[in-house]
Write an enzyme that holds these catalytic residues in place. Structure first.
Site: not given
Ligand code: NAD
Ligand code: TYD
Length: 330
Positions: A116, A118
């Site tokens: 990420t 982040e």
């Molecule tokens: P999500 O929380 O929707 O899904 C995570 C999945 O991993 C779920 O299906 C959960 O059951 C599975 N999981 C959790 N712990 C596990 C374990 N110990 N063993 C096997 N499976 C497990 O997450 P997402 O938003 O789809 O994110 C996927 C990846 O992308 C993550 O690594 C996250 O850090 C990364 N990522 C997410 C974002 C975002 O905005 N959502 C952005 C950049 C990177």
């Molecule tokens: P989020 O979707 O949790 O992603 P991340 O913190 O990983 O970037 O949040 C996106 C932005 O929205 C972040 O600045 C926090 C803000 N936010 C709110 O203001 N209210 C909320 O209830 C949530 C979940 C996020």
């Protein structure tokens, strides 16, 4: 190619399983099915499924047998939950990554770590977007655990010669995202006429990346990325309040639902990344938030209440109360 997709029942992982199937690749999913995992997300896509924990070497060996590569999506992924309880994040995001890397090492598998933006921490407003050589300055227990995973990957490349790459994606949006992150939480609350809890002044900035574009970047890195190389996957930078106003427009909800609530501890003001390196491999995003991405995502949640309503009535309620009860005075 036969690819082990860990976390393939989650939000982004399920889009990746779909992409692999569309390309004629074979997807093997290993997922623990935590609160965020949902087999329904991939019910209509060809794949083999194993329920198990990436931190369990036996489960990993069983699922990974015969695979050519591992793409690791599995993670605890929500910043607010990491503030409530960091331990699970270390077990999955750090230890789980190391267990997968061990398997890749001993069986000569290609490995991609889905990380990420982040990990670069808070980027000052006037600063240029981070390139991949920017220092890691994680702010939250979530980003620190992802940074720990990334460092394991780089150590396994250097020490054991594992053929691994890292992607660092921006805030991702699209269908099938569990309704705890900003977009799906606010969209579903707006449809239900519930309050929209804006942390602090709402002027934080994020880059927004569609799940399909994110997965296309990850797939390109799987096939063309170099060992030990990191690739940023960028999105469209927007202030939270701009995105939230867009959600009000597209859902037709009233601005009266907005509540400025107590800020998230350690809240990063801005993420911004430079993805020139990935673009040089041939990546280009096909969606933008305001060029239809947000409208289409809102439409998906409007049309798929049957997907999110059961989620919002389960474990979610306890989480919501713990996270927002005091903030909203309910
Ligand atoms: P999500 O929380 O929707 O899904 C995570 C999945 O991993 C779920 O299906 C959960 O059951 C599975 N999981 C959790 N712990 C596990 C374990 N110990 N063993 C096997 N499976 C497990 O997450 P997402 O938003 O789809 O994110 C996927 C990846 O992308 C993550 O690594 C996250 O850090 C990364 N990522 C997410 C974002 C975002 O905005 N959502 C952005 C950049 C990177
Ligand atoms: P989020 O979707 O949790 O992603 P991340 O913190 O990983 O970037 O949040 C996106 C932005 O929205 C972040 O600045 C926090 C803000 N936010 C709110 O203001 N209210 C909320 O209830 C949530 C979940 C996020």
């Amino acid at each position: 190619m036969r690819v082990l997709v860990t976390g393939g029942a989650g939000f982004i992982g399920s889009h990746y399983v779909r992409l692999l199937a569309a390309q004629g690749d074979e997807a093997v999913v290993l997922d623990k099915l935590t609160y965020a995992g949902n087999r329904e997300n991939i019910a209509d896509v060809s794949h083999t499924f194993h329920q198990g924990d990436i931190a369990d070497p036996v489960a990993v060996a069983k699922a990974a047998e015969g695979c050519d590569a591992i793409v690791n999506f599995a993670a605890e992924s929500h910043v607010d939950r990491s503030i409530m309880g960091p331990a699970e994040f270390i077990l999955t995001d750090v230890l789980g990554t190391q267990v997968l890397l061990d398997y890749a090492r001993h069986h000569n598998l290609r490995y991609v770590q889905v990380s990420t933006d982040e990990v670069y921490g808070d980027i000052p407003l006037e600063a240029a977007p981070s390139t991949e050589d920017a220092p890691i300055r994680a702010s939250s227990p979530y980003s620190a655990s992802k940074a720990g995973g990334d460092l394991q990957v780089l150590a396994y490349v250097r020490t054991f010669g594992v053929n691994a790459s890292i992607t660092r994606g921006a805030n991702t949006y699209g269908p099938q995202q569990y309704p705890e992150k900003l977009l799906p939480l606010f969209i579903t609350n707006a449809f239900d006429g519930l309050e929209l809890p804006v942390y602090g002044d709402g002027r934080q900035r994020r880059e927004w990346l569609h799940a399909e574009d994110h997965c296309a970047g990850i797939d390109l890195v799987l096939r063309k990325g170099g060992a030990g190389e990191i690739y940023n996957v960028s999105g469209q930078e927007r202030e939270n309040m701009d995105v939230i106003r867009g959600i009000l427009d597209h859902t037709g909800a009233s601005p009266d639902l907005l509540r400025h609530v107590a800020d998230r501890p350690g809240h990063d003001r801005r993420y911004a990344i430079d993805s020139t390196k990935l673009r040089s491999l041939g990546w280009a995003p096909r969606h933008t938030l305001d060029g239809g991405g947000l409208a289409d995502t809102v439409a998906w949640y409007r049309d798929n209440r049957a997907w999110w309503e059961p989620i919002k009535s389960g474990e979610y309620r306890a989480y919501y109360e713990a996270q927002y009860g005091n903030r909203l005075g309910s």
